[in-house]
Design an enzyme around this catalytic site. Structure first.
Site, PDB file in Angstrom:
ATOM      1  N   HIS A 120       0.810  -1.236   0.000  1.00  0.00           N
ATOM      2  CA  HIS A 120       0.000   0.000   0.000  1.00  0.00           C
ATOM      3  C   HIS A 120       0.837   1.275   0.000  1.00  0.00           C
ATOM      4  CE1 HIS A 120      -3.715  -2.175   0.235  1.00  0.00           C
ATOM      5  NE2 HIS A 120      -3.353  -2.809   1.330  1.00  0.00           N
TER       6      HIS A 120
ATOM      7  N   ARG B 186       7.069  -5.903   2.898  1.00  0.00           N
ATOM      8  CA  ARG B 186       5.811  -6.480   2.392  1.00  0.00           C
ATOM      9  C   ARG B 186       5.747  -6.232   0.889  1.00  0.00           C
ATOM     10  NH1 ARG B 186      -0.403  -5.552   4.438  1.00  0.00           N
ATOM     11  NH2 ARG B 186      -0.059  -3.351   3.855  1.00  0.00           N
TER      12      ARG B 186
ATOM     13  N   ASP C  65      17.157 -10.515  -3.034  1.00  0.00           N
ATOM     14  CA  ASP C  65      18.472 -10.132  -3.575  1.00  0.00           C
ATOM     15  C   ASP C  65      18.885  -8.728  -3.143  1.00  0.00           C
ATOM     16  OD1 ASP C  65      18.462 -11.856  -6.835  1.00  0.00           O
ATOM     17  OD2 ASP C  65      18.746 -12.575  -4.775  1.00  0.00           O
TER      18      ASP C  65
ATOM     19  N   GLU D  39      -5.795 -12.812   5.843  1.00  0.00           N
ATOM     20  CA  GLU D  39      -6.654 -11.622   5.940  1.00  0.00           C
ATOM     21  C   GLU D  39      -7.930 -11.765   5.101  1.00  0.00           C
ATOM     22  OE1 GLU D  39      -4.504  -8.223   4.418  1.00  0.00           O
ATOM     23  OE2 GLU D  39      -3.351  -9.453   3.079  1.00  0.00           O
TER      24      GLU D  39
ATOM     25  N   ASP E 141      -8.469  -6.075   6.064  1.00  0.00           N
ATOM     26  CA  ASP E 141      -8.963  -6.825   4.895  1.00  0.00           C
ATOM     27  C   ASP E 141      -9.877  -7.964   5.314  1.00  0.00           C
ATOM     28  OD1 ASP E 141      -5.982  -5.972   3.404  1.00  0.00           O
ATOM     29  OD2 ASP E 141      -7.883  -5.781   2.310  1.00  0.00           O
TER      30      ASP E 141
HETATM   31  O1  LIG Z   1      -5.599  -6.072   6.345  1.00  0.00           O
HETATM   32  C1  LIG Z   1      -4.911  -5.452   7.150  1.00  0.00           C
HETATM   33  O2  LIG Z   1      -5.290  -5.085   8.286  1.00  0.00           O
HETATM   34  C2  LIG Z   1      -3.539  -5.107   6.739  1.00  0.00           C
HETATM   35  O3  LIG Z   1      -2.983  -5.768   5.875  1.00  0.00           O
HETATM   36  C3  LIG Z   1      -2.957  -3.833   7.268  1.00  0.00           C
HETATM   37  C4  LIG Z   1      -3.404  -2.747   6.293  1.00  0.00           C
HETATM   38  O4  LIG Z   1      -2.671  -2.884   5.097  1.00  0.00           O
HETATM   39  C5  LIG Z   1      -3.241  -1.376   6.848  1.00  0.00           C
HETATM   40  O5  LIG Z   1      -4.021  -1.307   8.013  1.00  0.00           O
HETATM   41  C6  LIG Z   1      -1.836  -0.989   7.233  1.00  0.00           C
HETATM   42  O6  LIG Z   1      -1.930   0.226   7.972  1.00  0.00           O
END
Ligand SMILES: O=C(O)C(=O)C[C@H](O)[C@@H](O)CO
Length: 258
Positions: free
Chosen positions: A49, A74, A88, A153, A179
């Site tokens: 994100h 991530r 890498d 998630e 999520d």
């Molecule tokens: O689903 C979630 O909760 C996450 O993966 C974290 C989110 O991406 C977001 O809250 C990060 O601040």
């Protein structure tokens, strides 16, 4: 000379303390370096994100290297080619989002390890991971220092958690309540009681499988539920959130003072 020890993996495997982390999504090496020295056990360089790409992530990994906060990277998704590039450039701990099946867990685990354990492509001698070839035994020793965290998630991921947890090479699970809540029909309400109940039960399953559980949440109630359920690592905020709230508070205070 072997691959450097992964302190986050060591702490997860050998320690008992809760490891506190910060989400870092500004995609800026200065910002990452500032928060890496703030006292967190780990920071999450968010390529899902945050507007990150491999070169930006490499800059941030280099910028935070002198600080004790361990950088977890991530990726947007668990693509084998992207995992190869992230490893890498020197990421030792990867968080892969939206892991939903045992097959997907096996694919990302294989992508993180050199043969015969996996299918990670040989090329680290060109990259930061081996200090550009200066770590002579990197290829032989890298596998054991990789820490792969699968993110569960979604309802499908929860349903398949046992298969994901049973997959060799999955070292830990991080729960994504935002999520998960959305998938459960509660977008924007990750602290919904039904979500909390699913999170609590999932943590118990992760622990029963002998693996460390983690969570990302800024909700104090959700964090309390997760802590009481026995999580070992928790992301509790973000650089974006700190900048937004700090800037707004200063602007408000300055107006009140004038
Ligand atoms: O689903 C979630 O909760 C996450 O993966 C974290 C989110 O991406 C977001 O809250 C990060 O601040």
């Amino acid at each position: 000379m072997p691959a450097p020890v992964n302190p986050f993996k060591k702490a997860l495997c050998e320690g008992q303390d809760l490891l506190i982390g910060l989400w870092v999504a500004l995609a800026n090496s200065h910002a990452a370096e500032i928060v890496a020295g703030a006292g967190f056990d780990w920071i999450l360089l968010d390529g899902e994100h945050g507007p990150n790409d491999i070169p930006l992530l490499a800059q941030q990994l280099a910028a935070v290297a002198r600080h004790p906060a361990h950088p977890i990277v991530r990726l947007p998704m668990g693509e084998t080619w992207l995992i190869k590039q992230a490893l890498d450039i020197g990421a030792q701990t990867l968080l892969i989002p939206m892991v939903e099946t045992g097959e997907q867990a096996a694919q990302i685990a294989s992508a993180c390890r050199y043969p015969p354990e996996g299918n990670r492509g040989m090329g680290a001698s060109l990259g930061r991971a081996s200090d550009f070839g200066r770590i002579k035994d990197y290829a032989e020793t890298a596998n054991r220092e990789i820490c792969l965290v699968a993110q569960i998630e979604s309802r499908l991921g929860v349903d398949n958690a046992d298969a994901i947890l049973a997959t060799p090479g999955i070292d830990a699970i991080l729960i994504g309540p935002a999520d998960l809540a959305a998938d459960m029909g509660y977008p924007g309400t990750s602290s919904h009681p039904e979500v909390k109940a699913v999170v609590e039960a999932l943590i118990a399953r992760i622990r029963a499988a002998g693996k460390p559980a983690g969570i990302m949440t800024t909700d104090p109630d959700m964090l309390a539920v997760a802590k009481s359920a026995g999580i070992r690592f928790a992301g509790i905020g973000s650089d974006v959130g700190l900048l937004m709230s700090g800037a707004a508070a200063l602007a408000k205070a300055s107006r009140q003072a004038s």
